[in-house]
Each structure stands twice: as structure tokens, then as C-alpha cells.
Design a protein around this motif. Sequence first.
Motif, short mmCIF file in Angstrom:
data_model
loop_
_atom_site.label_atom_id
_atom_site.label_comp_id
_atom_site.label_asym_id
_atom_site.label_seq_id
_atom_site.Cartn_x
_atom_site.Cartn_y
_atom_site.Cartn_z
N UNK A 103 3.29 19.41 21.01
CA UNK A 103 3.49 18.24 19.83
C UNK A 103 4.45 19.02 18.97
N UNK A 104 5.35 19.76 19.43
CA UNK A 104 6.48 20.77 18.59
C UNK A 104 7.18 19.33 18.07
N UNK A 105 7.61 19.84 16.80
CA UNK A 105 8.03 18.82 15.80
C UNK A 105 9.40 18.35 16.08
N UNK A 106 10.20 19.39 17.28
CA UNK A 106 11.64 18.85 17.85
C UNK A 106 11.18 18.91 19.14
N UNK A 107 10.40 18.07 19.63
CA UNK A 107 10.23 18.17 21.38
C UNK A 107 11.20 17.33 21.92
N UNK A 108 11.99 17.76 22.92
CA UNK A 108 12.61 16.93 23.73
C UNK A 108 12.16 17.32 25.04
N UNK A 109 12.65 16.53 26.18
CA UNK A 109 12.30 16.86 27.43
C UNK A 109 13.50 17.18 28.53
N UNK A 110 13.32 17.98 29.44
CA UNK A 110 14.30 18.24 30.29
C UNK A 110 14.70 17.21 31.05
N UNK A 111 15.91 16.86 31.11
CA UNK A 111 16.27 15.70 31.94
C UNK A 111 16.83 14.70 30.85
N UNK A 112 16.46 14.78 29.30
CA UNK A 112 17.04 14.03 28.51
C UNK A 112 17.91 14.83 27.52
N UNK A 113 17.29 15.98 26.70
CA UNK A 113 17.88 16.87 25.89
C UNK A 113 18.85 17.92 26.36
N UNK A 114 18.61 18.22 28.09
CA UNK A 114 19.34 19.16 28.76
C UNK A 114 19.33 18.45 30.20
N UNK A 115 20.29 18.74 30.92
CA UNK A 115 20.34 18.18 32.17
C UNK A 115 19.30 18.65 33.03
N UNK A 116 18.76 17.70 33.95
CA UNK A 116 17.42 18.07 34.76
C UNK A 116 17.92 18.18 36.01
N UNK A 117 16.70 17.88 36.73
CA UNK A 117 16.60 18.41 38.36
C UNK A 117 17.16 17.17 39.46
N UNK A 118 17.52 16.12 39.01
CA UNK A 118 18.36 15.54 39.96
C UNK A 118 19.55 15.53 39.99
N UNK A 119 19.89 16.90 40.84
CA UNK A 119 21.09 17.62 41.05
C UNK A 119 20.83 18.90 42.04
N UNK A 120 22.06 19.16 42.69
CA UNK A 120 21.66 20.13 43.50
C UNK A 120 21.40 21.56 42.89
N UNK A 121 22.03 21.57 41.61
CA UNK A 121 21.51 22.81 40.73
C UNK A 121 21.44 22.65 39.31
N UNK A 122 20.54 23.31 38.57
CA UNK A 122 20.08 22.93 37.31
C UNK A 122 19.94 24.38 36.48
#
Length: 337
Positions: A103-122
Motif C-alpha cells: 500500500x506504498x503511497x507511490x506504488x506502481x507496477x513493473x510493466x507499467x512504471x518500468x518495462x516488464x517481462x514480455x521481452x527477451x530481456x528486462x
Amino acid sequence: MKAVRLYDALDLRVEEVDRPRSPPAGYVTIDVRAAGICGSDLHNYRTGQWISRRPSTAGHEFCGRVSAIGKGVEDLAIGDLVAADSRFYCGQCEACRSGRTNICEHLGFVGEVCDGGFAEQVELPARLVFKHEPSLDPAVAAMAEPLAVALHAVRRLNPPRGEAIILIGCGTIGGLCGLLLSHLHDGKLLFADLNGSRAEMVASLCGGSVVSLDKSQARTALGDARLRYAVDATGSTKAIAQGIELLDGGGAFALVGISHGKLDLDPNVLVEREISLIGCHAFESELADAIALLPKLQSSLLQFSEVLNSLDDIPGAYRRLSDGRTNKLKTIIRIAD
Ligand SMILES: [Zn+2]
Ligand SMILES: [Zn+2]
């Protein structure tokens, strides 16, 4: 390298992009081996609700091998099989400092606020990377994150020994909650889902009975015992309202689905029956525990899932899953061996 990037609602593209450069201090590069499509990925694709950067490589449920390590990262080595913590929490706010990073006041999720795992590398901060048992099937290892979400909901529900529980919604999280409860809890399990064959599949894997959201049916299935505990993993306001009505007094109702619309609820039902409504968001510290449970759950998890073999399959899978065209609980993409 290949990456699957979300540009806008209903605009998901498979593209060639640059590989991450050597990781900065505190970061690692991961060669992705398998990744899962989440209901929240589909929600974001349909509505664009959480798009904060365009384009963004989607995917927050994945595992892979560490292939480069930035300065100052100590407990990871090249070749480690790892899972990603999907929660990009700040670590500084009051919630984070108290340990409630979900419940972080600045919570974001991988794949939204940074690039995620639908790629060869992350590339990810090492603080969001957790080691797996190296022999684990990558298709199973990629399910650590949703299993942590389910484990958090089960722990928040906290049913006393012997209590029956109804799982409303037999998609990924409802099914995984059922699977966890079948291992960690000794009360009877009931399963409800509009898709009858999916409910039967989950009930037979978890050991339980399929019911509709009907009080007399639930009573009959429980041999007249009381039903006090429920998990809603549908986010359907209709199912939630029906589920609350179903409960006898003195228990709790956990909400883990993403809802659309507002709930029409008579609060007196909660007051008179002393039913606690419990919101469950992502997970707190459950990822390591979920990872530890994976080897034991491996065969059930493989039966729950379908496996695709290319990043190119993801846009088609998004459309098919958005239309509800699947009998499985999870779609996993194998990206590399
Ligand atoms: Zn997810
Ligand atoms: Zn925070």
C-alpha cells in the motif's frame, strides 16, 4: 530484441527494441525464460487505466536468468533463476517503512512504471529480484507472483481451522487461493464460477464442490454446516453482493478482484452478521513464501495453465483471453530455455 509493448488501450505491438545496456548500480539484467498474462494486463489493455508511459513493455509475472549485474548487487550471481517482485514500491513512505509495501503511497507496477517481462530481456532493481530453486520448470516459476497474491488474500482472510470457505471466481487468483487452501487449510471448499467447466476443473484439482451463489445449495454442499468465509476473485459487484448475502454470521469476506462499477450493499447485513470486509492488494512479504511453495504445487500449476511458445503469440492471446476464450487459468509464454 523482441518486446511486446502497450501504446494505448487496445494497441499492443510486437516490436524490435534495443537491449538494456549494462545495468546501473543496484540493477540487474534478466534474460526472461517464461512470463504469464495477468487479468490486470488485460484490464489495462481494455481500458488503458494504468498506462503512465507510452509505450511500455508489459508483463509483471515472469522468471528468468540473471545475465548482468550492476555495482553494489551482492546476493545475486550470473545464471541465477529469479522471479520479479511486480510491486515498484518507493521504500521511503510511511507505508513502506512500516513494512506494508503493497500500500506504498507511490506504488506502481513493473510493466507499467518500468518495462516488464514480455521481452527477451528486462532490467530491474535487484531489490525486486528473488531467487528460485534452479531446477524449477520456468512455466511454474513464472507463477510465483500470482501465487503470492493468492497467499496474501488467504492470509488476510485468516479462516479458523475447520471453517468452510467459498471461492467466488475460478480464474487465476480464485483457483490459486483454492489450491493454497487445499494444502494449508482443513475446512471444506466450495467453488462458484459462471464458467461451469472451469469451476469443475478447479474443484477437482483442489478437492471441493461446485455451487452457484445460492444459500440453500451451499448449505446442502456443506451438509448443513455454516458458511462464514469467502474470497471474491471476480471483481463483479453482482457476485460480491450475492456472496455477502450467502454468509452466515461471524466471518469474513475477502475482496481480491479488480471491480468495475459500484457495490449496492445494505450495510446492515455486515452489522447484524458481524461480517468483516477485507480488501487485499497484491502482496506484502509473501513472494518468498510463494516461491518456496512452488515445487510442491508444480503438477497442479501445470494442469492449471496453457503454454504458448513465442512473444509473437501475446497480442492474439490478449484478444482471445479478453473474450473469455480459454478453459485454463493461466496463459504462460515460454520465451527462452
Ligand atoms: Zn498479475
Ligand atoms: Zn512507499
